[in-house]
Every structure is written in structure tokens, then in C-alpha cells.
Design an enzyme around this catalytic site. Structure first.
Site, PDB file in Angstrom:
ATOM      1  N   HIS A  94       0.872  -1.185   0.000  1.00  0.00           N
ATOM      2  CA  HIS A  94       0.000   0.000   0.000  1.00  0.00           C
ATOM      3  C   HIS A  94       0.908   1.233   0.000  1.00  0.00           C
ATOM      4  CE1 HIS A  94      -2.797   2.945   1.815  1.00  0.00           C
ATOM      5  NE2 HIS A  94      -3.782   2.130   1.496  1.00  0.00           N
ATOM      6  N   ASP A 113       3.372  -4.083   8.130  1.00  0.00           N
ATOM      7  CA  ASP A 113       2.156  -3.304   7.955  1.00  0.00           C
ATOM      8  C   ASP A 113       0.991  -4.261   8.223  1.00  0.00           C
ATOM      9  OD1 ASP A 113      -0.093  -2.057   7.081  1.00  0.00           O
ATOM     10  OD2 ASP A 113       0.722  -1.439   5.146  1.00  0.00           O
ATOM     11  N   GLN A 155      -4.177  -4.684   7.455  1.00  0.00           N
ATOM     12  CA  GLN A 155      -5.197  -5.634   6.997  1.00  0.00           C
ATOM     13  C   GLN A 155      -5.198  -6.937   7.785  1.00  0.00           C
ATOM     14  OE1 GLN A 155      -7.593  -4.982   4.947  1.00  0.00           O
ATOM     15  NE2 GLN A 155      -6.848  -3.061   4.090  1.00  0.00           N
ATOM     16  N   LYS A 180     -10.254   0.009  10.880  1.00  0.00           N
ATOM     17  CA  LYS A 180     -10.498  -1.183  10.068  1.00  0.00           C
ATOM     18  C   LYS A 180     -10.884  -2.371  10.944  1.00  0.00           C
ATOM     19  CE  LYS A 180      -7.003   0.055   6.587  1.00  0.00           C
ATOM     20  NZ  LYS A 180      -7.743   0.548   5.421  1.00  0.00           N
ATOM     21  N   CYS A 203      -4.830   2.352  -3.566  1.00  0.00           N
ATOM     22  CA  CYS A 203      -3.581   2.921  -3.023  1.00  0.00           C
ATOM     23  C   CYS A 203      -2.414   1.956  -3.178  1.00  0.00           C
ATOM     24  CB  CYS A 203      -3.730   3.331  -1.559  1.00  0.00           C
ATOM     25  SG  CYS A 203      -5.055   4.488  -1.290  1.00  0.00           S
TER      26      CYS A 203
HETATM   27  N1  7TS Z   1      -1.638  -0.532   4.829  1.00  0.00           N
HETATM   28  C1  7TS Z   1      -2.529  -1.323   4.236  1.00  0.00           C
HETATM   29  C2  7TS Z   1      -2.148  -2.720   3.846  1.00  0.00           C
HETATM   30  C3  7TS Z   1      -3.814  -0.832   4.002  1.00  0.00           C
HETATM   31  O1  7TS Z   1      -4.715  -1.632   3.405  1.00  0.00           O
HETATM   32  C4  7TS Z   1      -4.152   0.491   4.391  1.00  0.00           C
HETATM   33  C5  7TS Z   1      -5.505   1.080   4.114  1.00  0.00           C
HETATM   34  C6  7TS Z   1      -3.177   1.244   5.031  1.00  0.00           C
HETATM   35  C7  7TS Z   1      -1.926   0.710   5.235  1.00  0.00           C
HETATM   36  C8  7TS Z   1      -3.427   2.624   5.513  1.00  0.00           C
HETATM   37  O2  7TS Z   1      -4.301   2.649   6.571  1.00  0.00           O
HETATM   38  P1  7TS Z   1      -4.713   4.063   7.213  1.00  0.00           P
HETATM   39  O3  7TS Z   1      -5.691   3.721   8.258  1.00  0.00           O
HETATM   40  O4  7TS Z   1      -3.451   4.657   7.733  1.00  0.00           O
HETATM   41  O5  7TS Z   1      -5.286   4.876   6.100  1.00  0.00           O
HETATM   42  N2  7TS Z   1      -6.176   0.472   3.033  1.00  0.00           N
HETATM   43  C9  7TS Z   1      -7.264   0.923   2.412  1.00  0.00           C
HETATM   44  C10 7TS Z   1      -7.889   0.200   1.395  1.00  0.00           C
HETATM   45  O6  7TS Z   1      -7.508  -0.881   0.977  1.00  0.00           O
HETATM   46  N3  7TS Z   1      -8.962   0.888   0.961  1.00  0.00           N
HETATM   47  O7  7TS Z   1      -9.041   2.037   1.659  1.00  0.00           O
HETATM   48  C11 7TS Z   1      -7.991   2.050   2.567  1.00  0.00           C
END
Ligand code: 7TS
Length: 418
Positions: free
Chosen positions: A123, A200, A203, A226, A367
Site C-alpha cells: 500500500h 504493515d 489488513q 479497520k 492505493c
Molecule cells: N496498509 C494497508 C495494507 C492498508 O490496506 C491500508 C488502508 C493502510 C496501510 C493505511 O491505513 P490508514 O488507516 O493509515 O489509512 N487500506 C485501504 C484500502 O484498501 N482501501 O481504503 C484504505
């Protein structure tokens, strides 16, 4: 034991609403999850009963708020099997957690000749912070390539992991492919070369039982939103020795021990990394999200999603001209993010027609633009599952996809190539 999904669904007020006159089918959980009333109520309870700033007040409300906030740090540590709550830093999201580690650890340690090893399935949140760090320090980036079925090419690891490698930063579970990477093995090989490992877990933390000690990672980042919690709360776990040695990322109130006009000394970990008033309400409600997941049981969550994912793959294969990405639906090393394309249709059109049927998915590059290039597509459609989704909802998705194909016309049968 299977989940009592009907009972779980009753805890999520939003799941009973309609969209465009149809019952909502929410399959965009990889973007953000829905929230149970226990989490929503916790936000309101904090503001109506003990709202106060933390760590500084000598009055009852401040003490109650501080105790509630710090109790969530302990719960978070238990949730990921961290040895101590001192290893848990609250941030705004997974992205900020990764940026914190990149700056706090990397800026003073990396230089020309050093390498950070990432993968092709990251990501942007686990890519751009390292690009910035490489630029600032003169270090460079290397990438573990992926196979056509969306797994890391581990046979390339020996060539990629060299004495120059200082850090391996990879996703635990891909938000596009659903792939669960073999982290323990990666960490063992990285450590043998003297490199640290950051995961990371944006997910994976919502969907798998996590044990940072078993995984062998040195640092781990994830987001509350999430995993049933509110937005605006993230977590950086890092081994205590690392946090002790790291420089602060943001400066300000709370993170100091003493301040002179031209210099300052730092608070103890983890507070050294929590400058300014944090998202107190959000952290406290995140604690309710963790409690909810613990009551259900992460092993049960995982088993439920495995079953749904396998079923979704079976049903999606019915469609003419469908391409499915990532490991097979019943593979042990995949989670419930299911990316697909329908021949001749742009995923945005697919998403728009699904929305009209009340089915929420995501369409786009997720992303992960370098990964899209590797897959040779500009975008995919993605359905992603959570503990409150049902087989009937997978059927609704399929009904809607059949409607999409009926609306736009089915793809012409492929002509044999001569
Ligand atoms: N890493 C992964 C693997 C992710 O899927 C996401 C967000 C992030 C980091 C970032 O998370 P945040 O809470 O800091 O924004 N992924 C997604 C997605 O797949 N669709 O919308 C956000």
C-alpha cells in the site's frame, strides 16, 4: 465453533439501513469496517461522563480519563501479545505509525549504501514514507517481486537480503490480493542478515489472531478504524529497546521530560512519541472494539472469513470473463480481500451498478499503484469481508454482478488466436 452472525449483526446499527431502496450489503471492509453500538456508545459515554485531558489533571475526571486511556494501551498490548504496554504507541492511523518509525528510527541510522527492502504489493502507506526516508538519508530501496498468483517470490530473498539491508518493511496481508505473507520465515531470514522487520498489519490485525513475538517482527503498524474502532486512532508497536533508542517524531506537550528555551529532554516511552492531546475518546472507544473482537474470538473471525472467501471465489468463477487476483479462495495464505475484473468492463462501472443494488465494494487502484502496474491493470473491483458478512450477502453480490453484465452486455466470446 461457528459465529452467531445474526446476533453480531444486531450490534451494528448501520447494517439495517437501506441504500437506494435496497438493504445495504457492505463489502468494503478493507477500506474501513462498520462499528458496533458498544463502540459508538463508548464515544458518547466519554464525552457525557468523564471528558477531560489526560496525564496532567489532578481532578477526578482527568484521572478517570487517564485510567481509561491507559487501560486501552494494556488491552492493545495483550491483543497483539506484546510483552509490555510500553511497546505500544498511539498514533492517528497505520500510516502515521509507519511514518513515525521511518523518521524516529531511520533518519539517524540510515545513510548512503544502506537499503530498505519492501515488496511489490505494498500500500502507498508502506511505500511513500520509505521513499521520503531514502531521499532524506541517501539510502536506497529494493523490492521483493511477486509471482503471478500474488505471492512473494521468496526464492529471490537470498539475493535481495544483503549486509546492506537494514530494514525489511512488508505488508502482513495485502489489501488487494488478500495474500498473507509468511512473516515468521521472512523475519528469521532478515534477522540472520542483521536487518529489522516492520510489518504493515493494517489488513491483518482486524482479521487474524496476532502475536508479535511469534511473528518475530521488530515493529508493527495498524489502524483502529479497520477493526470496528473509530477513525483517528492507530498503533505503532515496536520493541522497547528500539523505542528507547528512537528519536521523537513530533515535538510538543506531553512528550517531554524538561524543556529549556533552546533544548528539551524526552518523556519515557511510549509517551515520548505522543505529542499533544491525543484522540482520547477514540482510543477509549477502540478499547471497546478490541473487547468486542476478543469476545467473538479472532480464531472464529478468521474461520468465518475463510469460509466466506472460499464461497465467494466459487461463486465469482460462475461469471463469464472474470479474472480473480491473488491466491485461490480456499488457500490458507489468503484473507478476505477479493479483487476481480470483468472482461470489457471498467471496475468503476461495476462499482457504480453494484451501488445502485445496495452493494458497497471498492473499485480503483486501492492505493497500490505499483501493484496495479505489476498486474497489468489500471484498477480492480474489490469485495472485502468481515465478521458480520453472510453467504446471503455473497449471493446478493453475485446477483448484482449478473445484473451488471446484463446491463452492459456480456463480453464477446474470445476468438481463437491464429
Ligand atoms: N496498509 C494497508 C495494507 C492498508 O490496506 C491500508 C488502508 C493502510 C496501510 C493505511 O491505513 P490508514 O488507516 O493509515 O489509512 N487500506 C485501504 C484500502 O484498501 N482501501 O481504503 C484504505
Amino acid at each position: 465453533m461457528t459465529l452467531n452472525v445474526e446476533r453480531i449483526r444486531r450490534d451494528f446499527p448501520i447494517l439495517s439501513r437501506t441504500v437506494h431502496g435496497k438493504p445495504l450489503v457492505y463489502l468494503d471492509n478493507a477500506a474501513t469496517s462498520q462499528k458496533p453500538r458498544q463502540v459508538i456508545d463508548a464515544l458518547s459515554a466519554y464525552y457525557s461522563r468523564f471528558n477531560a485531558n489526560i496525564h496532567r489533571g489532578i481532578h477526578a475526571l482527568a484521572e478517570e480519563a487517564t485510567a481509561a486511556y491507559e487501560a486501552v494501551r494494556e488491552r492493545t498490548a495483550r491483543f497483539i501479545r506484546a510483552p509490555s504496554p510500553r511497546a505500544v504507541v498511539f498514533t492517528r492511523n497505520a500510516t502515521e505509525a509507519i511514518n513515525l518509525f521511518a523518521n524516529g528510527w531511520g533518519r539517524s541510522r540510515l545513510g548512503p549504501g544502506d537499503e530498505i527492502l519492501l515488496s511489490e504489493m505494498e500500500h502507498h502507506s508502506n511505500l511513500v514514507p520509505w521513499q521520503l526516508l531514502a531521499k532524506a538519508t541517501g539510502s536506497s530501496l529494493a523490492f521483493i517481486p511477486i509471482t503471478d498468483d500474488g505471492r512473494l517470490q521468496l526464492d529471490r530473498l537470498d539475493a535481495l537480503l544483503t549486509p546492506r539491508t537494514k530494514l525489511v518493511a512488508v505488508t502482513h496481508m495485502s489489501n488487494v490480493l488478500g495474500t498473507i505473507n509468511p512473516v515468521a520465515q521472512l523475519a528469521e531470514r532478515a534477522h540472520r542478515q542483521g536487518a529489522l522487520v516492520l510489518l504493515d498489519a493494517a489488513q491483518s490485525a482486524p482479521h487474524l489472531p496476532l502475536d508479535v513475538q511469534q511473528l518475530g517482527c521488530d515493529a508493527l503498524a495498524f489502524s483502529s478504524h479497520k477493526m470496528l474502532g473509530p477513525t483517528g486512532v492507530g498503533v505503532l508497536y515496536a520493541r522497547e529497546e528500539l523505542l528507547e533508542a528512537m528519536e521523537p517524531f513530533l515535538g510538543g506537550g506531553e512528550m517531554i521530560s524538561d524543556v529549556q528555551l533552546t533544548s528539551a529532554t524526552w518523556n519515557e516511552i511510549p509517551w515520548k512519541f505522543e505529542a499533544g492531546t491525543p484522540n482520547i475518546a477514540g482510543v477509549i472507544a477502540f478499547g471497546e472494539a478490541l473487547a468486542y473482537l476478543e469476545r467473538v474470538g479472532m480464531a472464529q473471525v478468521r474461520a468465518h472469513e475463510r469460509e466466506l472467501t472460499a464461497y465467494a471465489f466459487t461463486r465469482l468463477r460462475e461469471l463469464d470473463g472474470v479474472t480473480l487476483y491473488g491466491p485461490p479462495g480456499d488457500a490458507e495464505d489468503r484473507g478476505g480481500a477479493v479483487s476481480f475484473n470483468l472482461e470489457g468492463l471498467h471496475p468503476h462501472d461495476v462499482g457504480t451498478v453494484l451501488d445502485a443494488e445496495g452493494v458497497a465494494i471498492r473499485a480503483g487502484h486501492h492505493c497500490a499503484k505499483p501493484l496495479m502496474r505489476r498486474l497489468g491493470v489500471p484498477a480492480t473491483a474489490r469485495a472485502s469481508f468481515y465478521l458480520y458478512n453472510t453467504r446471503e450477502e455473497v449471493d446478493r453480490l453475485l446477483d448484482a454482478l449478473h445484473a451488471v453484465q446484463a446491463f452492459f452486455g456480456r463480453p464477446a466470446p474470445a476468438r481463437p488466436v491464429r
